[in-house]
Enzyme design. Structure first.
Site, short mmCIF file in Angstrom:
data_model
loop_
_atom_site.label_atom_id
_atom_site.label_comp_id
_atom_site.label_asym_id
_atom_site.label_seq_id
_atom_site.Cartn_x
_atom_site.Cartn_y
_atom_site.Cartn_z
N SER A 92 0.82 -1.20 0.00
CA SER A 92 0.00 0.00 0.00
C SER A 92 0.86 1.26 0.00
O SER A 92 1.58 1.53 -0.95
CB SER A 92 -0.97 -0.04 1.18
OG SER A 92 -1.95 0.95 1.07
N ASP A 230 -1.92 6.53 -3.31
CA ASP A 230 -0.78 5.80 -2.78
C ASP A 230 -0.37 4.72 -3.78
O ASP A 230 -0.88 4.67 -4.91
CB ASP A 230 -1.10 5.21 -1.40
CG ASP A 230 -2.25 4.21 -1.43
OD1 ASP A 230 -3.00 4.18 -2.44
OD2 ASP A 230 -2.41 3.46 -0.46
N ASP A 232 -0.84 1.53 -4.26
CA ASP A 232 -1.78 0.58 -4.84
C ASP A 232 -3.14 1.20 -5.13
O ASP A 232 -4.08 0.51 -5.52
CB ASP A 232 -1.94 -0.64 -3.93
CG ASP A 232 -2.61 -0.31 -2.60
OD1 ASP A 232 -2.46 0.84 -2.13
OD2 ASP A 232 -3.25 -1.20 -2.02
N ASP A 234 -5.55 2.34 -3.34
CA ASP A 234 -6.74 2.18 -2.52
C ASP A 234 -7.04 3.46 -1.75
O ASP A 234 -8.13 3.62 -1.20
CB ASP A 234 -6.65 0.96 -1.59
CG ASP A 234 -5.55 1.07 -0.55
OD1 ASP A 234 -4.66 1.94 -0.66
OD2 ASP A 234 -5.56 0.25 0.40
#
Length: 442
Positions: A92, A230, A232, A234
């Protein structure tokens, strides 16, 4: 082994190929017949994804590989490809030397506590015997997952007057946002658009400090909005047209207020600001609290009558679309909100502002839960009702305070917020007094 966001830590120490192999085996042993596996651009992601796939197939599960993709794309893909579970190989917003694995259900929601615990047990105990040589699982590759996500976004969102938007992808997996906004008619400028697991353009976590280039670019152009993801994707954070980075509680209030129909419910964690409650109540809805962590927000958001759930960290969930925090969806919805209403700076200026105090105390890692339990006992002696779903939250007519153990560090955290500066100071002193008393006995 698992935190609320899966397994995460330093590659080669906390997160290894052996661990990824074991998690793949555990998923198959747990009865998962078909698994979607994707990853963010981190340099170690490919080998960890290979290990997950090998472990799952060794124990009889079929694997669908979708390559580099945003975590919300991976979560949505579990349903799209008729799978039973998904694995996102990602750390993440952590630094590039870290990696991790996050597990997703066929409903597109992160594994809850019970399923995480069972997978951890299988990993620790061993998965038993692999299947016979002629019964191993298959591996197929799909290249259309990101395109499907992009189409889902353009189906879900309408932008009435296209904007000029700057998207800081941060060298992560969030390029789907750029494509979706362009499909919706926006003019898009991209920063850090090339996926690179070293994250050379900025640190992966989008904060006011790490997004200074985005803020300056928006302020120096005629852009209407800045978006930051960020690694990834999410998470989504935002910069207004003047180049001001918005606080997470401000975005949470805007999203929650926009999502509320009369009588509807929205979900926010125990540490969310009073401004969220005020905005939602003004629109005729109500806020319900969850534990801190997007998986807990998602669990509450899956209940009937909930239109939205979010965290100030940048995780935003619209349950009619997906139970995963979907940064690209948040970006598109925010652009639509700006196009429909008025400039983002004006919308934020219309929000109430309340002072907040935060502090943390470093403690023995084995003692932090005992300290919070001791705070709870003392708070119960002083107050008629406290919320213990995640630490100790005390709410009064003029504010609240929260004492909770950090889920990842040897810290006890404290937050206090009142409707006036004086009341915030009083609540802060009360919380510190409770913690001091607890430290003497825990």
């Amino acid at each position: 082994m698992f935190g609320t966001s899966g397994v995460r830590g330093r590659f080669g120490e906390d997160v290894t190929a052996d661990l990824a192999l074991s998690i793949g085996r555990a998923l198959a042993t747990h009865g998962t017949e078909r698994i979607v596996v994707g990853r963010d651009p981190r340099l170690t992601g490919s080998l960890l994804a290979d290990a997950v796939s090998a472990g799952a197939r060794e124990y009889g599960a079929d694997v669908v590989r979708i390559g580099v993709a945003a975590t919300p794309t991976i979560a949505r893909s579990v349903g799209w490809y008729d799978a039973d579970a998904g694995v996102a190989v990602t750390a993440s917003h952590n630094p590039p030397e870290d990696n991790g694995l996050k597990l997703w259900t066929d409903e597109g929601m992160a594994f809850g506590e019970d399923r995480r615990r069972r997978i951890a047990e299988i990993v620790e105990e061993g998965a038993g015997e692999p299947v016979a040589w002629d019964e191993t699982g298959s591996e197929t590759k799909r290249t259309d997952a990101t395109d499907r996500h992009r189409e889902a976004l353009t189906d879900a969102v309408t932008i009435e007057e296209p904007l000029s938007v700057v998207v800081d992808v941060g060298n992560g997996a969030g390029g789907v946002t750029v494509g979706a906004l362009r499909d919706l008619g926006c003019s898009v400028t991209t920063l850090g658009g090339q996926p690179d697991g070293r994250f050379p353009s900025r640190p992966s976590e989008p904060t006011g400090a790490t997004c200074e280039t985005l803020a300056a670019h928006v302020a120096g152009t005629d852009a209407d909005l800045g978006i930051a993801h960020d690694g990834d994707a999410d998470r989504t954070m935002a910069v207004d047209e003047r180049g001001r980075f918005l606080a997470g509680d401000e975005l949470l209030a805007l999203f929650a207020g926009e999502a509320v129909a009369d009588g509807a419910r929205v979900v926010a964690p125990v540490g969310a600001s009073l401004v969220v409650d005020d905005v939602v109540e003004r629109e005729g809805g109500r806020v319900e609290r969850s534990r801190v962590g997007d998986v807990y927000v998602a669990e509450r958001a899956s209940e009937p009558g909930v239109s939205f759930g979010g965290e100030p960290s940048g995780a935003w969930i619209w349950p009619k679309q997906t139970l995963a925090p979907d940064g690209p969806l948040a970006a598109c919805r925010l652009a639509a909100l700006v196009a429909r209403e008025r400039p983002l700076s004006q919308q934020v200026a219309g929000l109430p502002a309340y002072p907040v105090e935060r502090d943390q105390i470093e403690v023995d890692p084995t003692a932090k839960e005992r300290i919070v339990d001791a705070v709870a006992r003392r708070a119960n002696e002083r107050y008629d009702e406290i919320d213990e779903r995640d630490g100790v939250r005390v709410e009064t007519d003029s504010g609240w305070f929260l004492v909770r153990a950090s889920g990842t560090q040897p810290l006890v955290r404290m937050t206090a917020q009142g409707r006036t500066e004086d009341r915030t100071v009083e609540l802060t002193e009360t919380a510190r007094e409770l913690i001091t008393e607890a430290l003497q006995t825990a």
